[in-house]
Motif scaffolding. Sequence first.
Motif, PDB file in Angstrom:
ATOM      1  N   THR A 250       0.818  -1.210   0.000  1.00 46.71           N
ATOM      2  CA  THR A 250       0.000   0.000   0.000  1.00 46.71           C
ATOM      3  C   THR A 250       0.859   1.270   0.000  1.00 46.71           C
ATOM      4  OG1 THR A 250      -0.057   0.166   2.405  1.00 46.71           O
ATOM      5  CG2 THR A 250      -1.756  -1.210   1.385  1.00 46.71           C
ATOM      6  N   ALA A 251       0.209   2.399  -0.319  1.00 50.50           N
ATOM      7  CA  ALA A 251       0.882   3.702  -0.281  1.00 50.50           C
ATOM      8  C   ALA A 251       1.352   4.016   1.137  1.00 50.50           C
ATOM      9  CB  ALA A 251      -0.081   4.791  -0.770  1.00 50.50           C
ATOM     10  N   GLN A 252       0.534   3.648   2.111  1.00 47.08           N
ATOM     11  CA  GLN A 252       0.915   3.893   3.505  1.00 47.08           C
ATOM     12  C   GLN A 252       2.179   3.116   3.868  1.00 47.08           C
ATOM     13  OE1 GLN A 252      -0.808   6.078   5.750  1.00 47.08           O
ATOM     14  NE2 GLN A 252       1.148   5.804   6.789  1.00 47.08           N
ATOM     15  N   GLN A 253       2.249   1.855   3.439  1.00 45.53           N
ATOM     16  CA  GLN A 253       3.465   1.057   3.698  1.00 45.53           C
ATOM     17  C   GLN A 253       4.673   1.654   2.982  1.00 45.53           C
ATOM     18  OE1 GLN A 253       2.193  -2.787   2.325  1.00 45.53           O
ATOM     19  NE2 GLN A 253       1.056  -3.262   4.204  1.00 45.53           N
ATOM     20  N   MET A 254       4.465   2.158   1.768  1.00 40.74           N
ATOM     21  CA  MET A 254       5.570   2.766   1.018  1.00 40.74           C
ATOM     22  C   MET A 254       6.042   4.021   1.749  1.00 40.74           C
ATOM     23  SD  MET A 254       5.717   3.678  -3.060  1.00 40.74           S
ATOM     24  CE  MET A 254       5.881   2.012  -3.698  1.00 40.74           C
ATOM     25  N   TYR A 255       5.103   4.830   2.214  1.00 39.20           N
ATOM     26  CA  TYR A 255       5.431   6.045   2.977  1.00 39.20           C
ATOM     27  C   TYR A 255       6.218   5.690   4.239  1.00 39.20           C
ATOM     28  CZ  TYR A 255       4.644  10.471   5.462  1.00 39.20           C
ATOM     29  OH  TYR A 255       4.818  11.652   6.143  1.00 39.20           O
ATOM     30  N   ASP A 256       5.686   4.688   5.001  1.00 40.21           N
ATOM     31  CA  ASP A 256       6.321   4.305   6.274  1.00 40.21           C
ATOM     32  C   ASP A 256       7.715   3.710   6.063  1.00 40.21           C
ATOM     33  OD1 ASP A 256       4.077   5.146   7.620  1.00 40.21           O
ATOM     34  OD2 ASP A 256       3.200   3.141   7.825  1.00 40.21           O
ATOM     35  N   THR A 257       7.954   3.124   4.905  1.00 39.34           N
ATOM     36  CA  THR A 257       9.266   2.549   4.598  1.00 39.34           C
ATOM     37  C   THR A 257      10.244   3.635   4.149  1.00 39.34           C
ATOM     38  OG1 THR A 257       8.177   0.505   3.909  1.00 39.34           O
ATOM     39  CG2 THR A 257      10.457   0.817   3.181  1.00 39.34           C
ATOM     40  N   VAL A 258       9.752   4.534   3.289  1.00 35.62           N
ATOM     41  CA  VAL A 258      10.625   5.526   2.659  1.00 35.62           C
ATOM     42  C   VAL A 258      11.046   6.645   3.619  1.00 35.62           C
ATOM     43  CG1 VAL A 258      10.592   7.403   0.939  1.00 35.62           C
ATOM     44  CG2 VAL A 258       9.890   5.089   0.285  1.00 35.62           C
ATOM     45  N   LEU A 259      10.092   7.171   4.386  1.00 39.82           N
ATOM     46  CA  LEU A 259      10.405   8.382   5.168  1.00 39.82           C
ATOM     47  C   LEU A 259      11.587   8.220   6.125  1.00 39.82           C
ATOM     48  CD1 LEU A 259       9.152  11.351   5.238  1.00 39.82           C
ATOM     49  CD2 LEU A 259       8.112   9.703   3.694  1.00 39.82           C
ATOM     50  N   PRO A 260      11.655   7.107   6.912  1.00 39.12           N
ATOM     51  CA  PRO A 260      12.817   6.965   7.801  1.00 39.12           C
ATOM     52  C   PRO A 260      14.122   6.714   7.041  1.00 39.12           C
ATOM     53  CG  PRO A 260      11.047   5.436   8.405  1.00 39.12           C
ATOM     54  CD  PRO A 260      10.680   6.021   7.093  1.00 39.12           C
ATOM     55  N   LEU A 261      14.064   6.138   5.842  1.00 45.56           N
ATOM     56  CA  LEU A 261      15.286   5.848   5.078  1.00 45.56           C
ATOM     57  C   LEU A 261      15.831   7.087   4.372  1.00 45.56           C
ATOM     58  CD1 LEU A 261      14.350   2.460   3.298  1.00 45.56           C
ATOM     59  CD2 LEU A 261      15.968   2.773   5.183  1.00 45.56           C
ATOM     60  N   ALA A 262      14.919   7.996   3.991  1.00 43.68           N
ATOM     61  CA  ALA A 262      15.292   9.112   3.099  1.00 43.68           C
ATOM     62  C   ALA A 262      16.467   9.967   3.594  1.00 43.68           C
ATOM     63  CB  ALA A 262      14.065   9.977   2.822  1.00 43.68           C
ATOM     64  N   PRO A 263      16.513  10.352   4.890  1.00 40.97           N
ATOM     65  CA  PRO A 263      17.611  11.227   5.319  1.00 40.97           C
ATOM     66  C   PRO A 263      18.987  10.586   5.174  1.00 40.97           C
ATOM     67  CG  PRO A 263      15.851  11.202   6.961  1.00 40.97           C
ATOM     68  CD  PRO A 263      15.561  10.102   5.977  1.00 40.97           C
ATOM     69  N   ARG A 264      19.051   9.255   5.108  1.00 39.75           N
ATOM     70  CA  ARG A 264      20.339   8.573   4.960  1.00 39.75           C
ATOM     71  C   ARG A 264      20.753   8.419   3.498  1.00 39.75           C
ATOM     72  NH1 ARG A 264      19.689   3.302   7.297  1.00 39.75           N
ATOM     73  NH2 ARG A 264      17.608   3.682   8.149  1.00 39.75           N
ATOM     74  N   HIS A 265      19.976   9.009   2.596  1.00 39.30           N
ATOM     75  CA  HIS A 265      20.281   8.895   1.167  1.00 39.30           C
ATOM     76  C   HIS A 265      20.593  10.267   0.571  1.00 39.30           C
ATOM     77  CE1 HIS A 265      18.447   4.997   1.923  1.00 39.30           C
ATOM     78  NE2 HIS A 265      19.003   4.588   0.803  1.00 39.30           N
ATOM     79  N   SER A 266      21.418  10.274  -0.480  1.00 38.53           N
ATOM     80  CA  SER A 266      21.742  11.556  -1.117  1.00 38.53           C
ATOM     81  C   SER A 266      20.842  11.831  -2.313  1.00 38.53           C
ATOM     82  CB  SER A 266      23.216  11.610  -1.522  1.00 38.53           C
ATOM     83  OG  SER A 266      23.611  10.397  -2.118  1.00 38.53           O
ATOM     84  N   VAL A 267      20.181  10.780  -2.830  1.00 44.64           N
ATOM     85  CA  VAL A 267      19.274  10.961  -3.973  1.00 44.64           C
ATOM     86  C   VAL A 267      18.005  10.155  -3.717  1.00 44.64           C
ATOM     87  CG1 VAL A 267      18.955  10.641  -6.466  1.00 44.64           C
ATOM     88  CG2 VAL A 267      21.236  11.195  -5.581  1.00 44.64           C
ATOM     89  N   PHE A 268      16.860  10.749  -4.036  1.00 46.67           N
ATOM     90  CA  PHE A 268      15.580  10.026  -3.982  1.00 46.67           C
ATOM     91  C   PHE A 268      14.901  10.165  -5.343  1.00 46.67           C
ATOM     92  CE2 PHE A 268      10.877  10.231  -2.765  1.00 46.67           C
ATOM     93  CZ  PHE A 268      10.729   8.851  -2.719  1.00 46.67           C
ATOM     94  N   VAL A 269      14.610   9.027  -5.975  1.00 46.61           N
ATOM     95  CA  VAL A 269      13.926   9.052  -7.270  1.00 46.61           C
ATOM     96  C   VAL A 269      12.568   8.371  -7.101  1.00 46.61           C
ATOM     97  CG1 VAL A 269      14.070   8.553  -9.738  1.00 46.61           C
ATOM     98  CG2 VAL A 269      16.181   8.843  -8.412  1.00 46.61           C
ATOM     99  N   ALA A 270      11.492   9.150  -7.263  1.00 42.07           N
ATOM    100  CA  ALA A 270      10.139   8.635  -7.047  1.00 42.07           C
ATOM    101  C   ALA A 270       9.511   8.280  -8.387  1.00 42.07           C
ATOM    102  CB  ALA A 270       9.294   9.675  -6.303  1.00 42.07           C
ATOM    103  N   THR A 271       9.641   7.004  -8.785  1.00 45.53           N
ATOM    104  CA  THR A 271       8.996   6.588 -10.040  1.00 45.53           C
ATOM    105  C   THR A 271       7.672   5.884  -9.770  1.00 45.53           C
ATOM    106  OG1 THR A 271       9.929   4.341 -10.212  1.00 45.53           O
ATOM    107  CG2 THR A 271      11.307   6.156 -11.003  1.00 45.53           C
ATOM    108  N   ALA A 272       7.367   5.588  -8.502  1.00 48.59           N
ATOM    109  CA  ALA A 272       6.169   4.799  -8.204  1.00 48.59           C
ATOM    110  C   ALA A 272       4.898   5.512  -8.641  1.00 48.59           C
ATOM    111  CB  ALA A 272       6.102   4.500  -6.704  1.00 48.59           C
ATOM    112  N   ALA A 273       3.965   4.720  -9.150  1.00 47.13           N
ATOM    113  CA  ALA A 273       2.613   5.209  -9.447  1.00 47.13           C
ATOM    114  C   ALA A 273       1.779   4.950  -8.200  1.00 47.13           C
ATOM    115  CB  ALA A 273       2.040   4.483 -10.654  1.00 47.13           C
ATOM    116  N   VAL A 274       1.905   5.863  -7.246  1.00 47.35           N
ATOM    117  CA  VAL A 274       1.255   5.694  -5.947  1.00 47.35           C
ATOM    118  C   VAL A 274      -0.246   5.952  -6.106  1.00 47.35           C
ATOM    119  CG1 VAL A 274       1.224   6.495  -3.552  1.00 47.35           C
ATOM    120  CG2 VAL A 274       3.364   6.577  -4.852  1.00 47.35           C
ATOM    121  N   ALA A 275      -1.072   5.078  -5.532  1.00 47.96           N
ATOM    122  CA  ALA A 275      -2.522   5.318  -5.582  1.00 47.96           C
ATOM    123  C   ALA A 275      -2.819   6.597  -4.802  1.00 47.96           C
ATOM    124  CB  ALA A 275      -3.273   4.138  -4.975  1.00 47.96           C
TER     125      ALA A 275
END
Length: 221
Positions: free
Chosen positions: A77-102
């Motif tokens: 789900t979009a909620q699971q994608m959000y909950d997975t991505v948000l804590p990981l994002a600050p540890r990354h230098s690039v974020f590429v959002a290609t997902a077709a999120v509902a």
Amino acid sequence: VIAFFAAKRLRGQRVLITAGPTFEPIDPVRGITNLSSGKMGFAIARAAQEAGAEVTLVAGPVHLPTPRGVRRIDVQTAQQMYDTVLPLAPRHSVFVATAAVADWRPAELSEHKIKKNGSKVAPTFALTENQDILAAVARLPDRPFCVGFAAESENLLKHAREKLERKNLPLIVGNLGPATFGRDDNTLVLVDAQGQRELPPGDKLTLARLLVEDISRRLSA
Ligand code: CTP
Ligand code: CA
């Protein structure tokens, strides 16, 4: 040897990518989703890994093999994608959002399969809006370099530029469909605050490599 090292433009960088659709359940046997093969996001993951980056790929339900050397996290789900991505994002230098999120999910999840039961009235479903993952990452104080995608069926440049501004992104990639959705080749246009540049048409891996090269130049600029 020199060419090999020269190509590793993302060495030491961490790249986070979302790919595929999300699936929002209505009941245990059905739900709503978007059309997305995930091919573009998986190709970008492969290209970034080839360029020397440490790649994390957060994927909705797709039927694709994990690119070599890429860490993959599957979500539904979009909620699971959000909950997975948000804590990981600050540890990354690039974020590429290609997902077709509902954009919406059913407001209520039925625990059991909804039955027809001879009823003459079709059921209706209230929807509630999902959080915007890309916009949320772009709002982080220690945000990575954020790249959005805009798959549109008309007015590509206008919509892409509007999303660039609304989500406060340095770069958005436009993709005019639906003719190319799910296909192996594609046409992409890179839109930033300065203007736009069309990539030569090609298969998704070729385009992904060009995009990764463009992103790496922006990072070192
Ligand atoms: N996106 C996201 N989370 C959402 C919706 C969209 O991360 N809940 C990201 C997509 O992965 C894409 C970009 O935002 O990189 C644009 O998505 P798109 O669906 O084109 O834009 P929306 O803002 O949802 O607007 P609309 O669907 O109405 O065109
Ligand atoms: Ca959307």
